[in-house]
Design a protein around this motif. Structure first.
Motif, PDB file in Angstrom:
ATOM      1  N   LEU A 110       0.883  -1.366  -0.070  1.00 28.62           N
ATOM      2  CA  LEU A 110      -0.001   0.063  -0.023  1.00 28.62           C
ATOM      3  C   LEU A 110       0.921   1.340  -0.037  1.00 28.62           C
ATOM      4  O   LEU A 110       0.741   2.338  -0.698  1.00 28.62           O
ATOM      5  CB  LEU A 110      -0.802   0.103   1.146  1.00 28.62           C
ATOM      6  CG  LEU A 110      -1.846   1.003   1.150  1.00 28.62           C
ATOM      7  CD1 LEU A 110      -2.949   1.016  -0.049  1.00 28.62           C
ATOM      8  CD2 LEU A 110      -2.611   0.905   2.283  1.00 28.62           C
ATOM      9  N   PHE A 111       1.972   1.133   0.545  1.00 30.17           N
ATOM     10  CA  PHE A 111       2.818   2.333   0.674  1.00 30.17           C
ATOM     11  C   PHE A 111       3.661   2.545  -0.540  1.00 30.17           C
ATOM     12  O   PHE A 111       3.995   3.704  -1.029  1.00 30.17           O
ATOM     13  CB  PHE A 111       3.779   2.584   2.155  1.00 30.17           C
ATOM     14  CG  PHE A 111       3.033   2.864   3.451  1.00 30.17           C
ATOM     15  CD1 PHE A 111       2.799   4.130   3.394  1.00 30.17           C
ATOM     16  CD2 PHE A 111       2.857   1.984   4.390  1.00 30.17           C
ATOM     17  CE1 PHE A 111       2.060   4.676   4.515  1.00 30.17           C
ATOM     18  CE2 PHE A 111       2.215   2.477   5.542  1.00 30.17           C
ATOM     19  CZ  PHE A 111       1.885   4.024   5.613  1.00 30.17           C
ATOM     20  N   VAL A 112       4.018   1.594  -1.096  1.00 27.70           N
ATOM     21  CA  VAL A 112       4.795   1.419  -2.434  1.00 27.70           C
ATOM     22  C   VAL A 112       3.908   2.172  -3.401  1.00 27.70           C
ATOM     23  O   VAL A 112       4.113   2.929  -4.179  1.00 27.70           O
ATOM     24  CB  VAL A 112       5.066   0.177  -2.797  1.00 27.70           C
ATOM     25  CG1 VAL A 112       5.536   0.155  -4.038  1.00 27.70           C
ATOM     26  CG2 VAL A 112       6.382  -0.453  -1.950  1.00 27.70           C
ATOM     27  N   LEU A 113       2.525   1.589  -3.365  1.00 24.46           N
ATOM     28  CA  LEU A 113       1.451   2.134  -4.295  1.00 24.46           C
ATOM     29  C   LEU A 113       1.290   3.719  -4.182  1.00 24.46           C
ATOM     30  O   LEU A 113       1.213   4.407  -4.981  1.00 24.46           O
ATOM     31  CB  LEU A 113      -0.014   1.560  -4.143  1.00 24.46           C
ATOM     32  CG  LEU A 113      -0.938   1.542  -5.060  1.00 24.46           C
ATOM     33  CD1 LEU A 113      -0.122   0.825  -6.559  1.00 24.46           C
ATOM     34  CD2 LEU A 113      -2.112   0.860  -4.761  1.00 24.46           C
TER      35      LEU A 113
ATOM     36  N   LEU B 246      11.180  11.153  -4.363  1.00 25.96           N
ATOM     37  CA  LEU B 246      11.095   9.731  -3.726  1.00 25.96           C
ATOM     38  C   LEU B 246      11.448   9.774  -2.386  1.00 25.96           C
ATOM     39  O   LEU B 246      10.593   9.170  -1.361  1.00 25.96           O
ATOM     40  CB  LEU B 246      12.084   8.738  -4.374  1.00 25.96           C
ATOM     41  CG  LEU B 246      11.926   7.357  -4.004  1.00 25.96           C
ATOM     42  CD1 LEU B 246      10.621   6.798  -4.064  1.00 25.96           C
ATOM     43  CD2 LEU B 246      12.780   6.537  -4.721  1.00 25.96           C
ATOM     44  N   LEU B 247      12.536  10.491  -1.981  1.00 25.76           N
ATOM     45  CA  LEU B 247      12.804  10.632  -0.507  1.00 25.76           C
ATOM     46  C   LEU B 247      11.570  11.367   0.329  1.00 25.76           C
ATOM     47  O   LEU B 247      11.476  10.886   1.507  1.00 25.76           O
ATOM     48  CB  LEU B 247      14.151  11.371  -0.389  1.00 25.76           C
ATOM     49  CG  LEU B 247      15.410  10.637  -0.847  1.00 25.76           C
ATOM     50  CD1 LEU B 247      16.786  11.636  -0.560  1.00 25.76           C
ATOM     51  CD2 LEU B 247      15.533   9.445  -0.124  1.00 25.76           C
ATOM     52  N   VAL B 248      11.178  12.307  -0.184  1.00 26.24           N
ATOM     53  CA  VAL B 248      10.044  13.196   0.388  1.00 26.24           C
ATOM     54  C   VAL B 248       9.021  12.036   0.636  1.00 26.24           C
ATOM     55  O   VAL B 248       8.249  11.964   1.811  1.00 26.24           O
ATOM     56  CB  VAL B 248       9.640  14.230  -0.476  1.00 26.24           C
ATOM     57  CG1 VAL B 248       8.106  14.723   0.086  1.00 26.24           C
ATOM     58  CG2 VAL B 248      10.541  15.471  -0.353  1.00 26.24           C
ATOM     59  N   PHE B 249       8.438  11.240  -0.258  1.00 27.42           N
ATOM     60  CA  PHE B 249       7.348  10.348  -0.225  1.00 27.42           C
ATOM     61  C   PHE B 249       7.817   9.275   0.693  1.00 27.42           C
ATOM     62  O   PHE B 249       6.760   8.761   1.558  1.00 27.42           O
ATOM     63  CB  PHE B 249       7.069   9.795  -1.507  1.00 27.42           C
ATOM     64  CG  PHE B 249       5.920  10.688  -2.170  1.00 27.42           C
ATOM     65  CD1 PHE B 249       4.428  10.296  -1.988  1.00 27.42           C
ATOM     66  CD2 PHE B 249       5.958  11.831  -2.731  1.00 27.42           C
ATOM     67  CE1 PHE B 249       3.542  11.045  -2.774  1.00 27.42           C
ATOM     68  CE2 PHE B 249       5.280  12.627  -3.448  1.00 27.42           C
ATOM     69  CZ  PHE B 249       3.825  12.259  -3.483  1.00 27.42           C
ATOM     70  N   LEU B 250       8.836   8.679   0.753  1.00 26.90           N
ATOM     71  CA  LEU B 250       9.330   7.617   1.860  1.00 26.90           C
ATOM     72  C   LEU B 250       9.312   8.222   3.127  1.00 26.90           C
ATOM     73  O   LEU B 250       8.786   7.423   4.142  1.00 26.90           O
ATOM     74  CB  LEU B 250      10.760   7.227   1.556  1.00 26.90           C
ATOM     75  CG  LEU B 250      10.838   6.565   0.285  1.00 26.90           C
ATOM     76  CD1 LEU B 250      12.312   6.051  -0.260  1.00 26.90           C
ATOM     77  CD2 LEU B 250      10.028   5.148   0.301  1.00 26.90           C
TER      78      LEU B 250
ATOM     79  N   PRO C 176       4.161   6.499  -7.921  1.00 25.24           N
ATOM     80  CA  PRO C 176       3.613   7.287  -9.054  1.00 25.24           C
ATOM     81  C   PRO C 176       4.135   8.728  -9.182  1.00 25.24           C
ATOM     82  O   PRO C 176       4.559   9.050 -10.048  1.00 25.24           O
ATOM     83  CB  PRO C 176       2.168   7.243  -8.626  1.00 25.24           C
ATOM     84  CG  PRO C 176       1.602   6.030  -7.753  1.00 25.24           C
ATOM     85  CD  PRO C 176       2.970   5.901  -7.116  1.00 25.24           C
ATOM     86  N   VAL C 177       4.202   9.610  -8.023  1.00 27.87           N
ATOM     87  CA  VAL C 177       4.566  10.781  -8.277  1.00 27.87           C
ATOM     88  C   VAL C 177       5.946  11.186  -8.249  1.00 27.87           C
ATOM     89  O   VAL C 177       6.320  11.781  -9.295  1.00 27.87           O
ATOM     90  CB  VAL C 177       3.900  12.028  -6.813  1.00 27.87           C
ATOM     91  CG1 VAL C 177       4.656  13.285  -6.992  1.00 27.87           C
ATOM     92  CG2 VAL C 177       2.183  11.883  -6.922  1.00 27.87           C
ATOM     93  N   PRO C 178       6.923  10.214  -7.599  1.00 27.47           N
ATOM     94  CA  PRO C 178       8.096  10.438  -7.997  1.00 27.47           C
ATOM     95  C   PRO C 178       8.483  10.103  -9.392  1.00 27.47           C
ATOM     96  O   PRO C 178       9.606  10.520  -9.971  1.00 27.47           O
ATOM     97  CB  PRO C 178       9.172   9.310  -6.934  1.00 27.47           C
ATOM     98  CG  PRO C 178       7.960   9.641  -5.658  1.00 27.47           C
ATOM     99  CD  PRO C 178       6.505   9.683  -6.359  1.00 27.47           C
ATOM    100  N   ALA C 179       7.766   8.735  -9.743  1.00 32.80           N
ATOM    101  CA  ALA C 179       8.063   8.563 -11.061  1.00 32.80           C
ATOM    102  C   ALA C 179       7.681   9.682 -12.299  1.00 32.80           C
ATOM    103  O   ALA C 179       8.678   9.731 -13.323  1.00 32.80           O
ATOM    104  CB  ALA C 179       7.334   7.254 -11.412  1.00 32.80           C
ATOM    105  N   ILE C 180       6.589  10.316 -11.973  1.00 30.03           N
ATOM    106  CA  ILE C 180       6.260  11.229 -13.062  1.00 30.03           C
ATOM    107  C   ILE C 180       7.435  12.585 -12.917  1.00 30.03           C
ATOM    108  O   ILE C 180       7.839  12.862 -13.882  1.00 30.03           O
ATOM    109  CB  ILE C 180       5.078  11.833 -12.656  1.00 30.03           C
ATOM    110  CG1 ILE C 180       3.768  10.665 -12.979  1.00 30.03           C
ATOM    111  CG2 ILE C 180       4.593  12.967 -13.500  1.00 30.03           C
ATOM    112  CD1 ILE C 180       2.511  11.011 -12.483  1.00 30.03           C
TER     113      ILE C 180
END
Length: 279
Positions: free
Chosen positions: A12-15, A37-41, A19-23
């Motif tokens: 769930l957390f990977v989901l 990605l670091l921010v989202f992690l 997406p946003v870091p990939a974009i």
């Protein structure tokens, strides 16, 4: 089961995090993608660490005690007990990282006697002992946040002068917005939360109290009260409660059918009768 639940939480957390870091990576390059990605992690860690407290604040619950006796029987660390105001007799358990809290509504406190509360607490302790609570908490945070968009849309419509909350225009706006957010929110709940967890928690409650009949009667009383007072609750939180508290009374509520993750009360009663014979 506990390992499977941890895998579901990570999924769930990977989901949520990818997406946003990939974009950002595709548009702005490596550095920007790495930072995002670091921010989202980091956000994922904060949400995981404090998800239980967020949900308790959602219901304005306040700590009043700890559940010592029934926890000692179950051989687990005692969870904190919280109280919150609500017209329905609700009870739920939240927490992550081994720290849990059982929240009880004011209506449930007034409605049930000491013995009935003890067996409902035993049911919640069953969820803790069986490793359900962390997943339930994370799913409630994600699915509940999605589902809350429809309420925000309703209030936005009211503030924009579309009338009262029972008028056609704001109700249609809420219905439309719920149609957008209900499928992903319900999909999270349906895919990650197994209805069998209620059967196992029921059986644990019977093992701790030795009284299957009282659990059945308490659940029936709870259901009767919920049926009499069809007050709305966030559908993304429905899986946290001991039984289904969602009602479809008109077309505007049709989305609520997607969120029911509970087995029928009849099937639970039959399972409890079988379990009581083994005690």
């Amino acid at each position: 089961m506990l390992i499977n639940n941890q895998v579901k939480i990570i999924f769930l957390f990977v989901l949520f995090s990818i997406p946003v870091p990939a974009i950002v990576f595709l548009i702005f390059g490596d550095i920007a993608g790495g930072i995002s990605l670091l921010v989202f992690l980091f956000l994922s860690y904060i949400l995981y660490r404090y998800s239980g407290k967020i949900l308790l604040r959602w219901y304005r619950a306040e700590k009043v005690a700890s559940l010592e006796n029934i926890s000692k029987k179950a051989e687990i660390s005692p969870p904190d007990m919280y109280l919150f105001d609500h017209p329905l007799p609700l009870i739920f358990t939240v927490g992550t990282g081994g720290r849990y809290a059982v929240a009880l509504s004011s209506e449930a406190m007034d409605m049930f006697d000491k013995s009935e509360l003890e067996i409902l607490f035993a049911h919640e302790i069953g969820h803790i002992k069986n490793g359900d609570v962390q997943l339930n908490t994370i799913v409630a945070l994600f699915a509940g946040s999605f589902a809350a968009v429809s309420t925000l849309a309703l209030w936005g419509a009211l503030f924009m002068g579309f009338g009262q909350n029972y008028d056609p225009a704001p109700r249609f706006i809420r219905f439309f917005s719920m149609g957008l957010v209900a499928p992903p929110a319900a999909l999270v709940a349906q895919l990650l939360v197994a209805c069998s967890r209620e059967h196992v928690a029921d059986e644990t409650a019977v093992e701790l109290t030795g009284n299957s009949q009282m659990l059945v009667e308490s659940l029936e009383r709870l259901k009767h009260q919920v049926d009499l007072n069809q007050v709305g609750v966030n559908p993304g939180h429905a899986h946290m409660f001991p039984l289904n508290v969602l009602h479809v009374t008109e077309l505007y509520d049709i989305h609520l059918l997607l969120f029911n993750t509970h087995p029928s009360l009849e099937s639970r009663s039959n399972r409890l009768k079988e379990a009581s014979k083994k005690i």
